[in-house]
Write a protein that holds these residues in place. Structure first.
Motif, PDB file in Angstrom:
ATOM      1  N   ASP A   8      -2.817 -19.827   1.979  1.00  0.00           N
ATOM      2  CA  ASP A   8      -2.713 -20.892   2.985  1.00  0.00           C
ATOM      3  C   ASP A   8      -1.941 -20.394   4.199  1.00  0.00           C
ATOM      4  O   ASP A   8      -2.364 -20.576   5.347  1.00  0.00           O
ATOM      5  N   ILE A  33       0.740 -29.533   2.236  1.00  0.00           N
ATOM      6  CA  ILE A  33       0.112 -28.444   1.480  1.00  0.00           C
ATOM      7  C   ILE A  33       1.111 -27.822   0.504  1.00  0.00           C
ATOM      8  O   ILE A  33       0.793 -27.566  -0.656  1.00  0.00           O
ATOM      9  N   ILE A  72      -8.259 -27.724  -5.207  1.00  0.00           N
ATOM     10  CA  ILE A  72      -8.348 -27.231  -3.831  1.00  0.00           C
ATOM     11  C   ILE A  72      -8.104 -25.733  -3.829  1.00  0.00           C
ATOM     12  O   ILE A  72      -7.081 -25.247  -4.302  1.00  0.00           O
ATOM     13  N   LEU A  76      -6.191 -23.442   2.512  1.00  0.00           N
ATOM     14  CA  LEU A  76      -6.341 -24.788   3.081  1.00  0.00           C
ATOM     15  C   LEU A  76      -5.510 -24.916   4.356  1.00  0.00           C
ATOM     16  O   LEU A  76      -4.356 -24.495   4.408  1.00  0.00           O
ATOM     17  N   ILE A  92     -12.499 -28.975  -3.575  1.00  0.00           N
ATOM     18  CA  ILE A  92     -12.575 -28.402  -2.232  1.00  0.00           C
ATOM     19  C   ILE A  92     -12.435 -26.896  -2.382  1.00  0.00           C
ATOM     20  O   ILE A  92     -11.526 -26.406  -3.032  1.00  0.00           O
ATOM     21  N   CYS A  96     -10.813 -24.057   3.669  1.00  0.00           N
ATOM     22  CA  CYS A  96     -11.317 -25.285   4.289  1.00  0.00           C
ATOM     23  C   CYS A  96     -10.299 -25.828   5.278  1.00  0.00           C
ATOM     24  O   CYS A  96      -9.092 -25.610   5.132  1.00  0.00           O
ATOM     25  N   THR A  97     -10.809 -26.542   6.268  1.00  0.00           N
ATOM     26  CA  THR A  97      -9.968 -27.130   7.300  1.00  0.00           C
ATOM     27  C   THR A  97     -10.236 -28.627   7.353  1.00  0.00           C
ATOM     28  O   THR A  97     -11.391 -29.044   7.441  1.00  0.00           O
TER      29      THR A  97
END
Length: 162
Positions: A8, A33, A72, A76, A92, A96-97
């Motif tokens: 991340d 996050i 996730i 991210l 997810i 990913c955004t």
């Protein structure tokens, strides 16, 4: 957890406009996050249930619901985490955004949840509901609403009566 969180941070650092870790550490998206990764690490242990209380505190403080039961992938990025809601059964992918006010979940209790592929960008205000699959490298436009029926409708040629 630590590897995913490092991914991340690496992704944050690689983005245009990155202003340094101190800048991001002052942003609520970073803490959303971080708290997700920290609490999700405890899944499958006796610590997960008590730590879910911290998940609720984070939801209250950050106004963003990113449950630790959601799956996730690493990398991210959330811009402006305010109003982001993700169903706990959602998947997810990596890198990913998500932008502000994104809602990902089911249409009603017991309905299926979305599966989001890798490298997907979901624009501000977009809603993805029900058992849909968003393929890798997709951009979901701002305020777009995706449901199983909208995918079916968009696949029909214009003027097709069926």
């Amino acid at each position: 957890m630590l590897d995913d969180f490092r991914a991340d941070v690496r992704r944050l650092k690689s983005l245009p406009g990155f202003r340094g870790m101190v800048w991001w550490m002052l942003d609520q998206s970073f803490w959303v996050i971080f708290s997700y990764r920290l609490i999700a690490t405890s899944r499958g242990t006796w610590l997960h249930a008590p730590l879910r209380v911290l998940e609720k505190i984070a939801e209250f403080v950050f106004k963003c619901y990113l449950p630790t039961t959601a799956s996730i992938g690493p990398g991210l990025v959330i811009y402006h985490a305010f109003g982001v809601i993700v169903n706990g059964k959602t998947t997810i992918g990596a890198n990913c955004t998500l932008y502000a006010r994104v809602c990902i979940g089911n249409r009603w209790p017991g309905d299926g949840t979305p599966v989001i592929g890798d490298n997907v960008t979901i624009g501000t205000g977009a809603c993805i509901f029900g058992p849909v699959v968003i393929p890798d490298n997709t951009v979901v436009k701002a305020n777009e609403v995706i449901t199983p029926s909208s995918l079916r409708d968009s696949a029909q040629p214009p003027g097709d009566p069926s």
